[in-house]
Each structure stands twice: as structure tokens, then as C-alpha cells.
Motif scaffolding. Structure first.
Motif, PDB file in Angstrom:
ATOM      1  N   GLU A 111      -2.224 -37.592 -37.952  1.00 48.24           N
ATOM      2  CA  GLU A 111      -3.213 -37.112 -36.684  1.00 48.24           C
ATOM      3  C   GLU A 111      -4.755 -37.225 -37.185  1.00 48.24           C
ATOM      4  O   GLU A 111      -5.134 -37.604 -38.150  1.00 48.24           O
ATOM      5  N   ASN A 112      -5.539 -37.101 -36.172  1.00 48.03           N
ATOM      6  CA  ASN A 112      -7.087 -37.238 -36.222  1.00 48.03           C
ATOM      7  C   ASN A 112      -7.576 -35.916 -36.369  1.00 48.03           C
ATOM      8  O   ASN A 112      -6.944 -34.636 -36.068  1.00 48.03           O
ATOM      9  N   LEU A 113      -9.027 -36.108 -37.067  1.00 44.60           N
ATOM     10  CA  LEU A 113      -9.543 -34.676 -37.296  1.00 44.60           C
ATOM     11  C   LEU A 113     -11.179 -35.136 -37.316  1.00 44.60           C
ATOM     12  O   LEU A 113     -11.373 -36.077 -37.681  1.00 44.60           O
ATOM     13  N   THR A 114     -11.900 -33.880 -36.995  1.00 40.13           N
ATOM     14  CA  THR A 114     -13.114 -34.237 -37.074  1.00 40.13           C
ATOM     15  C   THR A 114     -14.016 -32.862 -37.816  1.00 40.13           C
ATOM     16  O   THR A 114     -13.418 -31.771 -37.371  1.00 40.13           O
ATOM     17  N   VAL A 115     -14.769 -33.152 -38.341  1.00 38.40           N
ATOM     18  CA  VAL A 115     -15.543 -31.921 -38.990  1.00 38.40           C
ATOM     19  C   VAL A 115     -16.947 -32.026 -38.718  1.00 38.40           C
ATOM     20  O   VAL A 115     -17.342 -33.185 -38.694  1.00 38.40           O
ATOM     21  N   TYR A 116     -17.893 -30.993 -38.591  1.00 34.58           N
ATOM     22  CA  TYR A 116     -19.022 -30.951 -38.134  1.00 34.58           C
ATOM     23  C   TYR A 116     -19.843 -30.187 -39.214  1.00 34.58           C
ATOM     24  O   TYR A 116     -19.609 -29.456 -39.911  1.00 34.58           O
ATOM     25  N   CYS A 117     -21.163 -30.779 -39.165  1.00 30.98           N
ATOM     26  CA  CYS A 117     -22.085 -30.125 -39.845  1.00 30.98           C
ATOM     27  C   CYS A 117     -23.490 -30.189 -39.032  1.00 30.98           C
ATOM     28  O   CYS A 117     -24.157 -31.013 -38.751  1.00 30.98           O
ATOM     29  N   ASN A 118     -23.703 -28.876 -38.975  1.00 32.94           N
ATOM     30  CA  ASN A 118     -25.008 -28.514 -38.039  1.00 32.94           C
ATOM     31  C   ASN A 118     -26.345 -27.732 -38.601  1.00 32.94           C
ATOM     32  O   ASN A 118     -26.044 -26.812 -39.597  1.00 32.94           O
ATOM     33  N   SER A 119     -27.264 -27.919 -38.105  1.00 29.07           N
ATOM     34  CA  SER A 119     -28.669 -27.234 -38.655  1.00 29.07           C
ATOM     35  C   SER A 119     -29.489 -26.996 -37.594  1.00 29.07           C
ATOM     36  O   SER A 119     -29.632 -27.812 -36.651  1.00 29.07           O
ATOM     37  N   SER A 120     -30.499 -25.975 -37.869  1.00 26.04           N
ATOM     38  CA  SER A 120     -31.656 -26.124 -36.955  1.00 26.04           C
ATOM     39  C   SER A 120     -32.701 -26.830 -37.348  1.00 26.04           C
ATOM     40  O   SER A 120     -33.741 -26.819 -36.982  1.00 26.04           O
ATOM     41  N   SER A 121     -32.763 -27.268 -38.667  1.00 25.60           N
ATOM     42  CA  SER A 121     -33.740 -27.919 -39.276  1.00 25.60           C
ATOM     43  C   SER A 121     -33.511 -29.554 -39.224  1.00 25.60           C
ATOM     44  O   SER A 121     -32.393 -30.025 -39.082  1.00 25.60           O
ATOM     45  N   VAL A 122     -34.464 -30.282 -39.238  1.00 26.09           N
ATOM     46  CA  VAL A 122     -34.587 -31.735 -39.281  1.00 26.09           C
ATOM     47  C   VAL A 122     -34.335 -32.200 -40.831  1.00 26.09           C
ATOM     48  O   VAL A 122     -34.936 -31.817 -41.666  1.00 26.09           O
ATOM     49  N   PHE A 123     -33.482 -33.131 -40.683  1.00 21.41           N
ATOM     50  CA  PHE A 123     -33.137 -33.960 -42.153  1.00 21.41           C
ATOM     51  C   PHE A 123     -33.532 -35.164 -42.197  1.00 21.41           C
ATOM     52  O   PHE A 123     -33.421 -35.920 -41.164  1.00 21.41           O
ATOM     53  N   SER A 124     -34.164 -35.683 -43.497  1.00 21.75           N
ATOM     54  CA  SER A 124     -34.464 -37.082 -43.378  1.00 21.75           C
ATOM     55  C   SER A 124     -33.186 -37.976 -43.793  1.00 21.75           C
ATOM     56  O   SER A 124     -33.235 -39.315 -43.518  1.00 21.75           O
TER      57      SER A 124
END
Lengths: 115, 113
Positions: B17-30
Motif C-alpha cells: 500500500e501507499n502512505l503519506t505523512v505530513y509535517c505542518n507549521s505556521s512558521s517559515v523554515f529555511s
């Protein structure tokens, strides 16, 4: 041989005891770090060191101290251990030549239990 | 509150099977990095993304950095049991001048035969 080693790998101690966790590296990196990992919280930075003469507090340094004995050695001490310091502790190193992208190399961790 | 929020916290799928993991923030990252951690070991770097909109592929793993550099995703195609592990995203904020990483809490992925 592993590039970053930590001793001991497991430790059980009692409240109030002084504990030292040791980290050695053969990567020749100047930067070294200590993190703790707790379930659901990820890795949090305790202390970091840019070189032998440079020591800086991270986000959760209270109750901890460190010593950078040499470029290759960075130790973490718990002066008077308490139960909420029970966690998995990681040492890491990095090469500062590419700060925006520098990789951190982690040791295998020390599992500390404070009763 | 975590600066980097990962979702889901836990994912169990079958091989193939396929999978997706997410990583979210309200800040900007370089830059954003993805690490994988296996039991009894420290995290190991999988990839670093530095440009908004960047897509990197590592065999069956595809990593994407959001256009605004506030989020990232990891997609695994045809998962294998060897993909089991804790996936951590970590970023260097745009205001930080050195490689001080902020870590997400991680996504535990279990791939069963």
C-alpha cells in the motif's frame, strides 16, 4: 565501529542520585548536542556545544548540566535525578560547514529510568 | 505546542500500500529534514529539502517542500516491512542562523506483511 557512541545504553536510578551520560564521536565534528525524547513530544534540545569552549542551553536545560571535555567528548549530568527525567537521551553531532542543511548524526541513545 | 505538527501520529498499513505523512507549521523554515528512527537506534537522515516547491525522490520515497516553506510531506509507494519506523520531520527556522533543528513529534509507521 559506530561514529557516535553513548554510555551507558540503559540506566535505572533512584530519585536524588547524580547521573552522568557520556557521548564520544569519531566524526571530527565540532558541534555536539544532547536531546531527550519522550513519547508524543519528539526530540527536545537540552544543551549544545559549538566547540570545546562553547556551551549553550537548549529549550529544556533546567535540571541538567554538561561538560565538553574534548572535541570528541560531551557528557550530560543530572545533578539530582527526578522521575520526570525518565526518557530516552540522544547525543548528536553535526558539521557546521552547511548550516541550512547540516545533517545531525545521532548516537544509539541511553534509556534512563528514574524511580 | 509543537512548532512542527506531524500527522497522523500512527499509521498501520499492509505491504504494497501507499502512505503519506505530513509535517505542518505556521512558521517559515529555511530547510526541512526527514529522519527515520528504528527501535533501539538514533534517528537517521533520509533527506533535506531547502527550496520552496522542491520535490526529492529516494527510491520509493518522495519528499515535498511546500511553496511557502511551511510544510512538507513524505510519500511512500508500495510500502515494505522494512519501511516500518518512526518518521521525524525537523526544520531550521528562517530566523535561525545556524543548524538548530526543531523536531516534530513523529509519525509511527507500521507495515505488516
Amino acid at each position: 565501529d559506530a561514529d557516535v557512541t553513548q554510555t551507558p545504553r540503559n540506566r535505572i536510578t533512584k530519585t536524588g542520585k547524580r547521573i552522568m551520560l557520556e557521548c564520544s564521536q569519531t566524526k571530527g565534528h565540532d558541534r555536539m548536542y544532547w536531546y531527550r525524547q519522550d513519547p508524543g513530544l519528539g526530540l527536545r534540545l537540552i544543551y549544545y556545544s559549538f566547540d570545546v569552549k562553547d556551551i549553550n542551553k537548549g529549550e529544556i536545560s533546567d535540571g541538567y548540566s554538561v561538560s565538553r571535555q574534548a572535541q570528541a567528548k560531551f557528557s550530560l549530568s543530572l545533578e539530582s535525578a527526578i522521575p520526570n527525567q525518565t526518557a530516552l537521551y540522544f547525543c548528536a553531532t553535526s558539521d557546521p560547514t552547511a548550516p541550512r542543511t547540516d545533517t545531525q548524526y545521532f548516537g544509539p541513545g541511553t534509556r534512563l529510568t528514574v524511580l | 505546542t509543537q512548532l512542527l505538527e506531524q500527522s497522523p501520529q500512527f499509521l498501520s498499513i499492509q505491504e504494497g500500500e501507499n502512505l503519506t505523512v505530513y509535517c505542518n507549521s505556521s512558521s517559515v523554515f529555511s530547510s526541512l529534514q526527514w529522519y527515520r528512527q528504528e527501535p533501539g537506534e538514533g534517528p537517521v537522515l533520509l533527506v533535506t529539502v531547502v527550496t520552496g516547491g522542491e520535490v526529492k525522490k529516494l527510491k520509493r520515497l518522495t519528499f515535498q517542500f511546500g511553496d511557502a516553506r511551511k510544510d512538507s510531506s513524505l510519500h511512500i509507494t508500495a510500502a515494505q516491512t522494512g519501511d516500518t519506523g518512526l518518521y521525524l520531520c525537523a526544520g531550521v527556522r528562517g530566523t535561525d542562523s545556524w543548524g538548530k533543528l526543531q523536531f516534530g513529534a513523529g509519525t509511527q509507521v507500521v507495515v505488516t506483511p
